[in-house]
Design an enzyme around this catalytic site. Structure first.
Site, PDB file in Angstrom:
ATOM      1  CB  SER A  43      -0.880   0.016   1.265  1.00  0.00           C
ATOM      2  OG  SER A  43      -1.456   1.288   1.452  1.00  0.00           O
TER       3      SER A  43
ATOM      4  CE1 TYR B 184      -3.085   0.296   4.654  1.00  0.00           C
ATOM      5  CE2 TYR B 184      -3.732  -1.917   5.298  1.00  0.00           C
ATOM      6  CZ  TYR B 184      -3.475  -0.977   4.316  1.00  0.00           C
ATOM      7  OH  TYR B 184      -3.610  -1.320   2.996  1.00  0.00           O
TER       8      TYR B 184
ATOM      9  CE  LYS C 225      -1.666  -4.401   3.248  1.00  0.00           C
ATOM     10  NZ  LYS C 225      -1.959  -5.721   2.617  1.00  0.00           N
TER      11      LYS C 225
HETATM   12  C1  WQD Z   1      -8.747  10.292   0.844  1.00  0.00           C
HETATM   13  C2  WQD Z   1      -8.857  11.775   1.130  1.00  0.00           C
HETATM   14  C3  WQD Z   1      -9.490  12.337   3.368  1.00  0.00           C
HETATM   15  C4  WQD Z   1     -13.653  10.964   3.165  1.00  0.00           C
HETATM   16  C5  WQD Z   1      -6.420   5.173   2.486  1.00  0.00           C
HETATM   17  C6  WQD Z   1      -5.466   4.253   3.147  1.00  0.00           C
HETATM   18  C7  WQD Z   1      -4.448   3.782   2.160  1.00  0.00           C
HETATM   19  C8  WQD Z   1      -5.108   3.202   0.957  1.00  0.00           C
HETATM   20  C9  WQD Z   1      -6.068   4.230   0.347  1.00  0.00           C
HETATM   21  C10 WQD Z   1      -5.278   0.788   1.235  1.00  0.00           C
HETATM   22  C11 WQD Z   1      -8.269  12.170   2.487  1.00  0.00           C
HETATM   23  C12 WQD Z   1     -10.529  12.825   2.375  1.00  0.00           C
HETATM   24  C13 WQD Z   1     -12.322  11.236   2.873  1.00  0.00           C
HETATM   25  C14 WQD Z   1     -14.576  12.038   3.312  1.00  0.00           C
HETATM   26  C15 WQD Z   1     -12.795  13.581   2.869  1.00  0.00           C
HETATM   27  N1  WQD Z   1      -5.812   2.020   1.283  1.00  0.00           N
HETATM   28  N2  WQD Z   1     -11.911  12.521   2.739  1.00  0.00           N
HETATM   29  N3  WQD Z   1     -14.108  13.305   3.150  1.00  0.00           N
HETATM   30  O1  WQD Z   1      -6.583   8.154   3.550  1.00  0.00           O
HETATM   31  O2  WQD Z   1      -5.815   8.637   1.151  1.00  0.00           O
HETATM   32  O3  WQD Z   1      -5.758   6.308   2.034  1.00  0.00           O
HETATM   33  O4  WQD Z   1      -7.009   4.551   1.368  1.00  0.00           O
HETATM   34  O5  WQD Z   1      -4.201   0.451   0.865  1.00  0.00           O
HETATM   35  O6  WQD Z   1      -3.666   2.797   2.789  1.00  0.00           O
HETATM   36  O7  WQD Z   1      -4.804   4.962   4.154  1.00  0.00           O
HETATM   37  O8  WQD Z   1      -7.956   7.424   1.537  1.00  0.00           O
HETATM   38  O9  WQD Z   1     -10.306   7.627   0.900  1.00  0.00           O
HETATM   39  O10 WQD Z   1      -9.710   7.593   3.373  1.00  0.00           O
HETATM   40  O11 WQD Z   1      -9.196   9.613   2.013  1.00  0.00           O
HETATM   41  O12 WQD Z   1     -12.401  14.757   2.743  1.00  0.00           O
HETATM   42  O13 WQD Z   1     -15.806  11.847   3.556  1.00  0.00           O
HETATM   43  O14 WQD Z   1     -10.236  12.130   1.179  1.00  0.00           O
HETATM   44  O15 WQD Z   1      -9.289  13.299   4.396  1.00  0.00           O
HETATM   45  O16 WQD Z   1      -7.627  13.419   2.357  1.00  0.00           O
HETATM   46  P1  WQD Z   1      -6.488   7.737   2.119  1.00  0.00           P
HETATM   47  P2  WQD Z   1      -9.367   8.008   1.994  1.00  0.00           P
END
Ligand code: WQD
Length: 319
Positions: free
Chosen positions: A119, A142, A146
């Protein structure tokens, strides 16, 4: 080829299994079906097994022998960042234990080829474009599991003559087929849709980042591209001379949270405007993949962009 896919009933795994079957290979699923959907892999050989349980190695080796498995794609893992912060010991036990069982069963059955699901979380707070040789400093358990998994797989590959490729997924979204849409509400796209379906405003976690529009930037990769990358990497393993390779899987193009939210709203009528909420702890401002290594080595590039991702999500909702 007969390929074992752990976590094969999950959102990503089911896409990989379908591509394997469509090209004439056999996908053998091992899954605890705790978060996956069994119907996604109807008609495929499937074995219910918790890879983190004691005795999993023997049970898995038996499945691999009985099914004539020739290679492994290991996806089964716990993957919720927040949950990993609350339960670090469980996360290391689950993710580390499952990979350990997979490696032990491969050694016991003489299977040499493994694609390991890693990841972008291994990069932690990296801001900007990250290449595979960028610093890996995970900021949550997490991501640590990985990175530790990559190290473990690499060490065993070197010691035992395995061929392993670890794939660092960026932000996966979309639906390769309407019936394989993501049913978990754990990431931006499904979370925004869940808010809108509930008649509520989508939430933007922070709009004061040092980015073009102030919201976080991520590299959104279509799940169909991600699945395709697994097959390209799987097919390259027999020619792999080094024990362990690592590839970023993304598009190399950043999209902001605001762009994603507005892209979703534009596909709906009368969707309420987003509201800005405080920053979410641990969110880096921008994380975008340098995707040149897999392109140079294997000629693989993502074929879909953010519009394709959102179009596929709405096509699945229309089913
Ligand atoms: C993306 C952006 C939130 C929801 C995660 C895991 C990573 C990988 C991908 C597995 C962030 C913002 C979110 C909302 C928002 N997974 N957001 N409003 O954190 O980039 O990565 O998923 O391998 O390991 O950590 O993904 O989709 O949670 O968030 O503003 O209702 O969207 O703050 O900036 P992230 P995410």
């Amino acid at each position: 080829m007969r390929v074992l896919v752990t976590g094969g009933s999950g959102f990503i795994g089911a896409h990989i299994c379908r591509l394997l079957v469509e090209r004439g290979d056999t996908a053998v699923i091992v899954d605890d079906f705790a978060s996956g959907v069994r119907a996604r892999v109807d008609g495929m050989p499937a074995h219910e097994l918790d890879l983190a349980e004691p005795g999993a190695t023997l049970a898995l080796a038996r499945v691999m022998r009985d099914e004539g498995v020739e290679a492994v794609i290991h996806l089964a893992a716990r993957k919720q960042v927040g949950e990993s912060v609350a339960r670090p010991l469980w996360y290391h036990r689950q993710n580390g234990g499952a990979l350990t069982a997979v490696l032990e069963a491969m050694l016991a059955t003489g299977v040499r080829d493994l694609v390991f699901s890693s990841s972008a979380a291994v990069y932690g707070d990296a801001d900007g474009i990250v290449a595979e040789d960028s610093p890996t400093v995970p900021v949550n358990p997490y991501g640590e599991t990985k990175l530790a998994g990559e190290w473990l797989a690499a060490d065993v590959a070197r010691a035992e003559g395995l061929r392993v490729t670890s794939l660092r997924y960026f932000n996966v979204a979309g639906a390769g087929w309407p019936d394989l849409a993501d049913t978990a509400v754990l990431n931006l796209v499904p979370m925004v849709l869940a808010q809108l379906d509930a008649g509520e405003a989508p939430q933007v976690f922070g709009d004061d980042y040092a980015t073009a529009d102030g919201t976080c930037v991520r590299d959104f990769v279509h799940v169909r591209d991600l699945a395709d990358a697994h097959l390209a990497v799987l097919d390259a393993l027999p020619r792999q001379t080094e024990p362990h390779r690592v590839y970023n899987i993304g598009t190399g193009i950043g999209s902001s949270v605001r762009e994603v939210v507005e892209g979703i709203r534009s596909r709906l009528t009368d969707a309420p405007a987003a509201v800005t909420r405080p920053r979410r702890p641990g969110d880096p401002a921008a994380v975008v993949a340098d995707v040149s290594r897999i392109a140079d080595d294997l000629g693989w590039r993502a074929q879909h962009d953010l519009d394709d991702i959102l179009d596929s999500v709405f096509a699945a909702r229309a089913q």
